[in-house]
Design a protein around this motif. Structure first.
Motif, PDB file in Angstrom:
ATOM      1  N   THR A 217      11.875  57.592 -80.695  1.00 36.80           N
ATOM      2  CA  THR A 217      13.191  57.433 -81.304  1.00 36.80           C
ATOM      3  C   THR A 217      14.262  58.085 -80.436  1.00 36.80           C
ATOM      4  OG1 THR A 217      12.245  57.443 -83.522  1.00 36.80           O
ATOM      5  CG2 THR A 217      14.591  57.930 -83.341  1.00 36.80           C
ATOM      6  N   GLY A 218      15.292  57.326 -80.113  1.00 39.19           N
ATOM      7  CA  GLY A 218      16.413  57.865 -79.350  1.00 39.19           C
ATOM      8  C   GLY A 218      16.203  57.938 -77.856  1.00 39.19           C
ATOM      9  N   LEU A 219      15.065  57.456 -77.360  1.00 35.86           N
ATOM     10  CA  LEU A 219      14.792  57.516 -75.928  1.00 35.86           C
ATOM     11  C   LEU A 219      15.220  56.230 -75.241  1.00 35.86           C
ATOM     12  CD1 LEU A 219      11.232  59.126 -75.764  1.00 35.86           C
ATOM     13  CD2 LEU A 219      13.458  60.250 -75.789  1.00 35.86           C
TER      14      LEU A 219
ATOM     15  N   CYS B 246      20.020  73.933 -74.231  1.00 43.04           N
ATOM     16  CA  CYS B 246      19.610  72.780 -75.036  1.00 43.04           C
ATOM     17  C   CYS B 246      20.705  72.296 -75.982  1.00 43.04           C
ATOM     18  CB  CYS B 246      18.364  73.124 -75.849  1.00 43.04           C
ATOM     19  SG  CYS B 246      16.883  73.453 -74.858  1.00 43.04           S
ATOM     20  N   GLU B 247      21.697  73.141 -76.259  1.00 38.46           N
ATOM     21  CA  GLU B 247      22.713  72.794 -77.245  1.00 38.46           C
ATOM     22  C   GLU B 247      23.530  71.566 -76.850  1.00 38.46           C
ATOM     23  OE1 GLU B 247      25.268  76.148 -77.667  1.00 38.46           O
ATOM     24  OE2 GLU B 247      25.724  76.292 -75.517  1.00 38.46           O
ATOM     25  N   GLY B 248      23.589  71.240 -75.567  1.00 42.15           N
ATOM     26  CA  GLY B 248      24.377  70.105 -75.133  1.00 42.15           C
ATOM     27  C   GLY B 248      23.570  68.831 -74.919  1.00 42.15           C
ATOM     28  N   PHE B 249      22.303  68.860 -75.271  1.00 41.00           N
ATOM     29  CA  PHE B 249      21.429  67.722 -74.973  1.00 41.00           C
ATOM     30  C   PHE B 249      21.566  66.604 -76.004  1.00 41.00           C
ATOM     31  CE2 PHE B 249      18.094  70.541 -72.652  1.00 41.00           C
ATOM     32  CZ  PHE B 249      18.941  70.605 -71.548  1.00 41.00           C
ATOM     33  N   SER B 250      21.336  65.394 -75.548  1.00 41.96           N
ATOM     34  CA  SER B 250      21.265  64.240 -76.442  1.00 41.96           C
ATOM     35  C   SER B 250      19.975  64.315 -77.253  1.00 41.96           C
ATOM     36  CB  SER B 250      21.280  62.946 -75.636  1.00 41.96           C
ATOM     37  OG  SER B 250      20.094  62.840 -74.851  1.00 41.96           O
ATOM     38  N   LYS B 251      19.874  63.461 -78.274  1.00 40.80           N
ATOM     39  CA  LYS B 251      18.671  63.449 -79.099  1.00 40.80           C
ATOM     40  C   LYS B 251      17.438  63.120 -78.269  1.00 40.80           C
ATOM     41  CE  LYS B 251      16.516  61.430 -83.182  1.00 40.80           C
ATOM     42  NZ  LYS B 251      16.649  60.535 -84.349  1.00 40.80           N
ATOM     43  N   GLY B 252      17.576  62.191 -77.324  1.00 42.56           N
ATOM     44  CA  GLY B 252      16.447  61.815 -76.493  1.00 42.56           C
ATOM     45  C   GLY B 252      15.921  62.961 -75.652  1.00 42.56           C
ATOM     46  N   ILE B 253      16.827  63.712 -75.044  1.00 39.81           N
ATOM     47  CA  ILE B 253      16.405  64.846 -74.216  1.00 39.81           C
ATOM     48  C   ILE B 253      15.798  65.932 -75.097  1.00 39.81           C
ATOM     49  CG2 ILE B 253      17.187  66.658 -72.648  1.00 39.81           C
ATOM     50  CD1 ILE B 253      19.241  64.754 -71.550  1.00 39.81           C
ATOM     51  N   ARG B 254      16.386  66.174 -76.260  1.00 41.57           N
ATOM     52  CA  ARG B 254      15.830  67.165 -77.183  1.00 41.57           C
ATOM     53  C   ARG B 254      14.410  66.765 -77.602  1.00 41.57           C
ATOM     54  NH1 ARG B 254      19.639  70.559 -79.564  1.00 41.57           N
ATOM     55  NH2 ARG B 254      18.354  70.778 -81.423  1.00 41.57           N
TER      56      ARG B 254
ATOM     57  N   MET C  83      -4.008  71.867 -82.441  1.00 37.91           N
ATOM     58  CA  MET C  83      -3.235  70.632 -82.563  1.00 37.91           C
ATOM     59  C   MET C  83      -1.764  70.900 -82.333  1.00 37.91           C
ATOM     60  SD  MET C  83      -3.142  69.742 -86.636  1.00 37.91           S
ATOM     61  CE  MET C  83      -2.906  71.015 -87.877  1.00 37.91           C
ATOM     62  N   ALA C  84      -1.020  69.804 -82.174  1.00 38.38           N
ATOM     63  CA  ALA C  84       0.428  69.874 -81.986  1.00 38.38           C
ATOM     64  C   ALA C  84       1.082  68.858 -82.902  1.00 38.38           C
ATOM     65  CB  ALA C  84       0.786  69.579 -80.532  1.00 38.38           C
ATOM     66  N   TRP C  85       2.277  69.176 -83.358  1.00 41.22           N
ATOM     67  CA  TRP C  85       3.049  68.293 -84.239  1.00 41.22           C
ATOM     68  C   TRP C  85       4.459  68.166 -83.672  1.00 41.22           C
ATOM     69  CZ3 TRP C  85       3.925  65.103 -88.288  1.00 41.22           C
ATOM     70  CH2 TRP C  85       5.183  65.122 -88.895  1.00 41.22           C
ATOM     71  N   VAL C  86       4.933  66.938 -83.551  1.00 39.09           N
ATOM     72  CA  VAL C  86       6.313  66.685 -83.142  1.00 39.09           C
ATOM     73  C   VAL C  86       6.919  65.690 -84.122  1.00 39.09           C
ATOM     74  CG1 VAL C  86       7.870  65.924 -81.318  1.00 39.09           C
ATOM     75  CG2 VAL C  86       5.731  67.048 -80.712  1.00 39.09           C
ATOM     76  N   SER C  87       7.984  66.097 -84.809  1.00 33.12           N
ATOM     77  CA  SER C  87       8.626  65.227 -85.783  1.00 33.12           C
ATOM     78  C   SER C  87       9.666  64.350 -85.098  1.00 33.12           C
ATOM     79  CB  SER C  87       9.295  66.063 -86.880  1.00 33.12           C
ATOM     80  OG  SER C  87      10.492  66.654 -86.388  1.00 33.12           O
ATOM     81  N   ASP C  88      10.218  63.412 -85.863  1.00 37.69           N
ATOM     82  CA  ASP C  88      11.254  62.540 -85.308  1.00 37.69           C
ATOM     83  C   ASP C  88      12.602  63.242 -85.252  1.00 37.69           C
ATOM     84  OD1 ASP C  88      11.579  62.636 -88.022  1.00 37.69           O
ATOM     85  OD2 ASP C  88      12.197  60.544 -88.233  1.00 37.69           O
ATOM     86  N   GLU C  89      12.700  64.427 -85.855  1.00 37.38           N
ATOM     87  CA  GLU C  89      13.917  65.243 -85.789  1.00 37.38           C
ATOM     88  C   GLU C  89      13.527  66.629 -85.302  1.00 37.38           C
ATOM     89  OE1 GLU C  89      16.993  64.404 -86.153  1.00 37.38           O
ATOM     90  OE2 GLU C  89      16.762  62.372 -86.932  1.00 37.38           O
ATOM     91  N   PRO C  90      13.224  66.772 -84.021  1.00 36.14           N
ATOM     92  CA  PRO C  90      12.695  68.047 -83.512  1.00 36.14           C
ATOM     93  C   PRO C  90      13.714  69.173 -83.585  1.00 36.14           C
ATOM     94  CG  PRO C  90      13.270  66.607 -81.688  1.00 36.14           C
ATOM     95  CD  PRO C  90      13.420  65.787 -82.941  1.00 36.14           C
ATOM     96  N   MET C  91      13.206  70.373 -83.807  1.00 35.00           N
ATOM     97  CA  MET C  91      14.049  71.562 -83.866  1.00 35.00           C
ATOM     98  C   MET C  91      13.688  72.483 -82.712  1.00 35.00           C
ATOM     99  SD  MET C  91      14.154  72.313 -87.963  1.00 35.00           S
ATOM    100  CE  MET C  91      14.729  71.034 -89.096  1.00 35.00           C
ATOM    101  N   ILE C  92      14.662  72.785 -81.888  1.00 33.04           N
ATOM    102  CA  ILE C  92      14.456  73.682 -80.756  1.00 33.04           C
ATOM    103  C   ILE C  92      15.585  74.709 -80.750  1.00 33.04           C
ATOM    104  CG2 ILE C  92      13.210  71.985 -79.368  1.00 33.04           C
ATOM    105  CD1 ILE C  92      15.747  71.317 -77.928  1.00 33.04           C
ATOM    106  N   TYR C  93      15.447  75.749 -79.947  1.00 27.34           N
ATOM    107  CA  TYR C  93      16.472  76.781 -79.864  1.00 27.34           C
ATOM    108  C   TYR C  93      17.581  76.339 -78.910  1.00 27.34           C
ATOM    109  CZ  TYR C  93      13.813  80.296 -82.451  1.00 27.34           C
ATOM    110  OH  TYR C  93      13.161  81.000 -83.431  1.00 27.34           O
TER     111      TYR C  93
END
Length: 290
Positions: free
Chosen positions: A206-208, A175-183, A121-131
């Motif tokens: 959310t945010g797209l 990724c540090e410069g991305f908007s919430k939608g792109i993240r 399975m996969a999980w994606v929250s509304d506040e995703p955390m990426i590097y």
């Protein structure tokens, strides 16, 4: 504590990190699956079965919830703020331990064998955390490496996912410069890189902007058509009305209505009732009964 735990999971990894077993695209029936390797699964096994799921904080957040989601369907879980939607999905995803109840993922006891359940399975929250210091392509290849996917397969899969989400212009940007939608889209791609059979999304739109939302919806519909199951929470009722095979409405931690849009209309006694009108009526009824 929960925030730091979720950050460590990096989307779909859930603590497996560098000890993750090899889970190649051929173990599932997604777009990158191997057609020569059939899926071995009894036809009557549900994608998700929850029984008596309970969680209390200062009050009951999820109250002895029973829920079944069929294999290969798009299921929308709706409810007002504080209804227990996110708490339910976090328990299903293994990010939160229930006080009581059982969770089965495609026949796997997710509480007794959480690693096996998380592999499919996969999980994606509304506040995703990426590097932030990685590019989208590097991030997906990193996640694929944690899953033990062959680098050649991972690179091709990552490219396809990012292009399908409209991220081709950003493949080599940090990724540090991305908007919430792109993240959000990068996190979704990372969640799908190992071809999960159950995809759990908490407010994925959310945010797209409109174009980004179309990319995400198209990708999710393609996954369902390929045999995956999608469970999504959303406050955008028009999206649930258009995309979901079945809809569940949760209030005060309990499932108060469930069915196709037609079934919900019949339960409400009017064939022309909109999902928004039914949702408000159900929530108001529960509030009045409290």
């Amino acid at each position: 504590m929960e925030a730091s735990l979720e950050a460590a999971h990096i989307g779909t990894i859930w603590g497996l990190r560098f000890t993750a077993p090899k889970v190649l695209g051929s173990m599932v029936r997604g777009p990158n699956a191997n057609p020569e390797r059939p899926e071995i699964m009894p036809p009557d096994v549900s994608a998700l079965q929850v029984r008596g799921l309970t969680k209390r904080f200062d009050r009951p957040a999820v109250d002895a919830l029973d829920l079944t989601v069929r294999r290969g369907e798009f299921y929308a879980l709706l409810g007002p703020n504080g209804a227990g939607k996110t708490t339910t999905l976090r328990m299903v995803a293994g990010l939160l331990r229930p006080d009581a109840g059982a969770v089965s993922i495609l026949g796997i006891d997710a509480l007794a064998d959480p690693v096996a359940a998380k592999q499919i399975m996969a999980w994606v929250s509304d506040e995703p955390m990426i590097y932030d210091k990685l590019t989208p392509l590097e991030y997906l290849e990193f996640v694929a490496g944690l899953w033990g996917i062959d680098p050649r397969v991972a690179e091709s899969s990552a490219q396809d996912l990012l292009v399908s989400l409209g991220l081709e212009p950003h493949l080599h940007e940090r990724c540090e410069g991305f908007s919430k939608g792109i993240r959000q889209k990068v996190a979704l791609a990372g969640a799908l890189v190992h071809d999960p059979r159950l995809i759990i999304l908490d407010e994925p739109l959310t945010g797209l902007d409109a174009l980004s939302a179309r990319h995400v919806k198209g990708l999710l519909q393609a996954r369902v058509q390929a045999g995956c199951t999608v469970i999504m929470t959303t406050h955008i009722l028009e999206v649930a009305e258009r995309m979901a095979d079945r809809i569940g409405v949760i209030a005060k931690g309990r499932l108060v209505a469930e069915g196709t849009l037609t079934e919900l209309r019949l339960q409400n006694g009017r064939n022309d009732t909109s999902l928004e009108d039914m949702f408000i009526a159900l929530v108001d009824t529960e509030a009045a009964a409290a």
